[in-house]
Design a protein around this motif. Structure first.
Motif, PDB file in Angstrom:
ATOM      1  N   ASP A  97       0.883  -1.165   0.000  1.00 13.38           N
ATOM      2  CA  ASP A  97       0.000   0.000   0.000  1.00 13.38           C
ATOM      3  C   ASP A  97       0.927   1.222   0.000  1.00 13.38           C
ATOM      4  N   PHE A  98       1.501   1.477  -1.187  1.00 15.49           N
ATOM      5  CA  PHE A  98       2.491   2.550  -1.310  1.00 15.49           C
ATOM      6  C   PHE A  98       1.780   3.832  -1.749  1.00 15.49           C
ATOM      7  N   HIS A  99       2.140   4.935  -1.130  1.00 17.95           N
ATOM      8  CA  HIS A  99       1.487   6.211  -1.446  1.00 17.95           C
ATOM      9  C   HIS A  99       2.535   7.195  -1.928  1.00 17.95           C
ATOM     10  N   VAL A 100       2.341   7.646  -3.168  1.00 25.21           N
ATOM     11  CA  VAL A 100       3.355   8.495  -3.805  1.00 25.21           C
ATOM     12  C   VAL A 100       2.965   9.966  -3.642  1.00 25.21           C
ATOM     13  N   TYR A 101       3.925  10.764  -3.230  1.00 25.68           N
ATOM     14  CA  TYR A 101       3.757  12.219  -3.133  1.00 25.68           C
ATOM     15  C   TYR A 101       4.863  12.861  -3.968  1.00 25.68           C
ATOM     16  N   PRO A 102       4.772  14.163  -4.204  1.00 28.12           N
ATOM     17  CA  PRO A 102       5.780  14.757  -5.099  1.00 28.12           C
ATOM     18  C   PRO A 102       7.218  14.520  -4.623  1.00 28.12           C
ATOM     19  N   ARG A 103       7.437  14.543  -3.318  1.00 26.69           N
ATOM     20  CA  ARG A 103       8.821  14.482  -2.848  1.00 26.69           C
ATOM     21  C   ARG A 103       9.101  13.357  -1.847  1.00 26.69           C
ATOM     22  N   TYR A 104       8.177  12.441  -1.683  1.00 31.42           N
ATOM     23  CA  TYR A 104       8.431  11.253  -0.864  1.00 31.42           C
ATOM     24  C   TYR A 104       7.379  10.186  -1.167  1.00 31.42           C
ATOM     25  N   VAL A 105       7.688   8.980  -0.690  1.00 33.30           N
ATOM     26  CA  VAL A 105       6.719   7.882  -0.790  1.00 33.30           C
ATOM     27  C   VAL A 105       6.506   7.355   0.624  1.00 33.30           C
ATOM     28  N   ILE A 106       5.252   7.121   0.985  1.00 31.15           N
ATOM     29  CA  ILE A 106       4.978   6.378   2.217  1.00 31.15           C
ATOM     30  C   ILE A 106       4.761   4.932   1.778  1.00 31.15           C
ATOM     31  N   ALA A 107       5.703   4.076   2.176  1.00 28.80           N
ATOM     32  CA  ALA A 107       5.726   2.705   1.664  1.00 28.80           C
ATOM     33  C   ALA A 107       5.157   1.775   2.729  1.00 28.80           C
ATOM     34  N   ILE A 108       3.900   1.416   2.581  1.00 29.82           N
ATOM     35  CA  ILE A 108       3.276   0.610   3.636  1.00 29.82           C
ATOM     36  C   ILE A 108       3.335  -0.881   3.297  1.00 29.82           C
ATOM     37  N   ASP A 109       4.005  -1.631   4.182  1.00 33.16           N
ATOM     38  CA  ASP A 109       3.947  -3.097   4.145  1.00 33.16           C
ATOM     39  C   ASP A 109       2.815  -3.436   5.124  1.00 33.16           C
ATOM     40  N   LEU A 110       1.632  -3.672   4.571  1.00 37.51           N
ATOM     41  CA  LEU A 110       0.456  -3.911   5.417  1.00 37.51           C
ATOM     42  C   LEU A 110       0.373  -5.421   5.666  1.00 37.51           C
ATOM     43  N   VAL A 111       0.558  -5.809   6.901  1.00 37.86           N
ATOM     44  CA  VAL A 111       0.618  -7.242   7.213  1.00 37.86           C
ATOM     45  C   VAL A 111      -0.673  -7.652   7.914  1.00 37.86           C
ATOM     46  N   ILE A 112      -1.353  -8.598   7.299  1.00 38.46           N
ATOM     47  CA  ILE A 112      -2.602  -9.098   7.880  1.00 38.46           C
ATOM     48  C   ILE A 112      -2.256 -10.343   8.703  1.00 38.46           C
ATOM     49  N   TYR A 113      -2.841 -10.452   9.898  1.00 36.17           N
ATOM     50  CA  TYR A 113      -2.491 -11.580  10.766  1.00 36.17           C
ATOM     51  C   TYR A 113      -3.714 -12.071  11.529  1.00 36.17           C
ATOM     52  N   THR A 114      -3.609 -13.289  12.015  1.00 35.55           N
ATOM     53  CA  THR A 114      -4.634 -13.794  12.929  1.00 35.55           C
ATOM     54  C   THR A 114      -4.081 -13.608  14.338  1.00 35.55           C
ATOM     55  N   MET A 115      -4.961 -13.638  15.312  1.00 35.44           N
ATOM     56  CA  MET A 115      -4.513 -13.361  16.685  1.00 35.44           C
ATOM     57  C   MET A 115      -3.473 -14.382  17.171  1.00 35.44           C
ATOM     58  N   SER A 116      -3.492 -15.599  16.615  1.00 30.29           N
ATOM     59  CA  SER A 116      -2.505 -16.601  17.040  1.00 30.29           C
ATOM     60  C   SER A 116      -1.110 -16.274  16.504  1.00 30.29           C
ATOM     61  N   GLU A 117      -1.027 -15.314  15.590  1.00 33.65           N
ATOM     62  CA  GLU A 117       0.269 -15.008  14.963  1.00 33.65           C
ATOM     63  C   GLU A 117       0.904 -13.729  15.502  1.00 33.65           C
TER      64      GLU A 117
END
Ligand SMILES: Cc1cc2nc3c(=O)[nH]c(=O)nc-3n(C[C@H](O)[C@H](O)[C@H](O)COP(=O)(O)OP(=O)(O)OC[C@H]3O[C@@H](n4cnc5c(N)ncnc54)[C@H](O)[C@@H]3O)c2cc1C
Length: 536
Positions: free
Chosen positions: A441-461
């Motif tokens: 879930d990467f978000h590009v802006y003129p002078r930076y990128v917010i690079a999101i590694d969105l990790v989905i997990y179950t409660m046991s993890e």
């Protein structure tokens, strides 16, 4: 590191008793078990809905409705030496929800303060209280028939104020909420009421128009901080355009991330693209595709302790003729501008990436007529026209169990694409090694990128997830990057990286904290900021 502060139950009782006289018993919770806005699973408990640990459970909550009540509550918190954790609607899912850093803190829940003070169509702004959700603002704009497209995050039940203060974002040209904020009202820790910018002058009519004011700009002190309780903000809103097109750009190769991001950010710096493009990888494209034949193939891997193999994703990509990466953005302009914007974008990408594909939904428009998002556009994969939804919430249950969670590791990276690709390759390997899927879930802006590694997990993890997060933090630190925003459990770690000139930044903030909040009552530990003597 467990924080050292604690509050006696008799002290808490005395505090709650006095607040109950002010708000009524219905508007306080003497434990965490009830009173919050309804959550993902229908629960009204306070705390982090995405965690089974009890380390961040609050001691209860208080729910004022007026600014004066907030002023009284902070005075009572000082009197009793009780700690408050401010939330606006408390939907900060992935970052701790309504959970405080310190167990036993009382949630100062502002969701009942839900006045839309003003919406100005001519200049494109609104002034709102903390309880106003993105849905509320959108619906009010629709009911008044105003030609405005308010920015909304991927899920719309959060607070305009809360999201903005945590530097959250939406998807219209005003989607960088912290930059679109203009004018703020704040209750300081001693109960004093402050207005920033032009609001410092009584009845000044440019409060929500001119960010500067006169003298130092104070607004920044109240973002991701614990120096005040924000009770109003002004927020700029994009006028509904005359012509509009949503664009999806698919690029075939994993390494095409470099020219994809470089081209997008260049087009943004030149104001051809006005809203922040978001970028999905092949895993996310497959997961959110709703194509039965695709979901059937990845389905067996969508469970705890497992991740979808990349060779399978590559097979799906080729069969479906998808890109490895897909960028989502929109073009906003006049009837005359839209064809030119489209042609410019296509030319730029065709020069940069062989095999690039485009997909459009287009509203060519009529001269002088503003497009209605509600009537003309209706649903969008990403809310570029500002129509709120809660649909993306479903992803947290995608590992085969209801009641999952997600966490976002989100470093800020320069926007050429080169640095992002280097970071991505390491983060992707770490994520797969930990048996999680990398949902980009990467978000590009003129002078930076917010690079999101969105990790989905179950409660046991959860424990394995935290190991991964620790590793991602370490790697990003080595590469010289820090996160734009983080979960309550990691605030201390991010703050510990701000080491320039012997931690001069943290020392300066410490002076502010000790000066304005000498008892340290507001949100201890928020962004790694504590009152002196509170931290171990
Ligand atoms: C599936 C999914 C998709 C998401 N998509 C997005 C997205 O696109 N963009 C995005 O930004 N987020 C996104 N989020 C994260 C989150 O849901 C939103 O950011 C949400 O708006 C935050 O909750 P809130 O607005 O109720 O803020 P709150 O929880 O009320 O506040 C957030 C934090 O800000 C501070 N704060 C809040 N109010 C005040 C105040 N009045 N004074 C001082 N400090 C205050 C507190 O530290 C609080 O913890 C997503 C989450 C999920 C689960």
């Amino acid at each position: 590191m467990p924080p050292s502060i604690s509050v006696e139950s008799t002290t808490l009782k005395a505090f709650f008793d006095e607040v109950a006289l002010l708000l009524g018993e219905d508007n306080i919770s003497r434990d965490h078990s009830h009173g919050a806005l309804t959550g993902v699973l229908g629960q009204t408990t306070y705390g982090d809905a995405f965690s089974k640990a009890d380390t961040n459970l609050p001691a209860g909550a208080v729910r004022p409705k007026t600014v004066q009540e907030v002023q009284e509550i902070v005075k009572l918190a000082n009197k009793h030496q009780v700690y408050l954790w401010t939330v606006s609607r408390g939907k900060n899912l992935g970052y701790g929800g309504t959970g405080p850093v310190v167990k036993g803190t009382v949630v100062l829940d502002l969701h009942r303060m839900a006045q839309i003070v003003e919406i100005n169509e001519e200049y494109g702004y609104a002034i709102v209280e903390p309880g106003v959700s993105f849905f509320d603002l959108y619906e009010e704009i629709q009911s008044r028939g105003l030609k405005l497209w308010p920015s909304v995050p991927a899920i719309g039940w959060g607070s305009v104020v809360g999201n903005t203060l945590d530097r959250g974002f939406g998807y219209t040209p005003n989607g960088e909420h912290s930059q679109s904020q203009c004018g703020m009202e704040v209750v300081l820790p001693d109960g004093t009421l402050l207005r920033t910018g032009s609001g410092a002058m009584t009845d000044n009519t440019t409060w929500a128009l001119y960010k500067g004011g006169f003298g130092p700009n104070l607004d920044g002190l109240f973002f991701q901080s614990n120096l005040g309780v924000v009770t109003k903000i002004g927020i700029h809103i994009t006028p509904a355009p005359e012509a509009y097109a949503t664009v999806e750009v698919d690029v075939p190769l994993e390494s095409d991330l470099v020219p994809l991001v470089g081209t997008l950010s260049d087009l943004m710096r030149r104001s051809i693209i006005l809203n922040s493009p978001s970028i999905a990888n092949i895993f996310r494209i497959a997961l959110t595709s709703e194509k039965p034949e695709v979901l059937c193939k990845i389905g067996p891997y969508m469970r705890a302790d497992s991740c979808v193999p990349y060779d399978l994703l590559e097979k799906i990509r080729v069969e479906q003729k998808w890109g490895f990466w897909r960028a989502y953005f929109s073009l906003y302009g006049s009837v005359e501008m839209l064809p030119a914007l489209k042609a410019t974008v296509e030319r730029a990408f065709k020069q940069a990436v062989p095999g690039v594909q485009f997909s459009y939904r287009e509203w060519a428009g009529s001269p002088g007529v503003a497009i209605s998002a509600a009537e003309d556009i209706k649903t969008e994969v990403v809310p570029h026209s500002g129509i709120p939804t809660v649909e993306p919430l479903g992803i947290v249950d995608s590992r085969g169990e209801r009641g999952g969670g997600h966490i976002c590791f989100s470093p800020v990276i320069p926007p050429s694409g080169r640095e992002l690709y280097d970071w991505y390759l390491t983060a992707k390997k770490r994520t797969a090694d930990a048996k999680f899927d990398f949902f980009a879930d990467f978000h590009v802006y003129p002078r930076y990128v917010i690079a999101i590694d969105l990790v989905i997990y179950t409660m046991s993890e959860e424990e394995r997830l935290y190991e991964l997060y620790r590793q991602l933090m370490h790697d990003a630190g080595e590469q010289g990057f820090m996160e734009y925003r983080t979960h309550i459990n990691w605030m201390e770690d991010v703050a510990s990286k701000l080491d320039y000139n012997n931690f001069a930044f943290g020392k300066f903030v410490q002076i502010l904290k000790d000066t304005f909040d000498p008892n340290g009552i507001l949100s201890p530990g928020k962004s790694g900021i504590w009152g002196t003597g509170q931290r171990l």
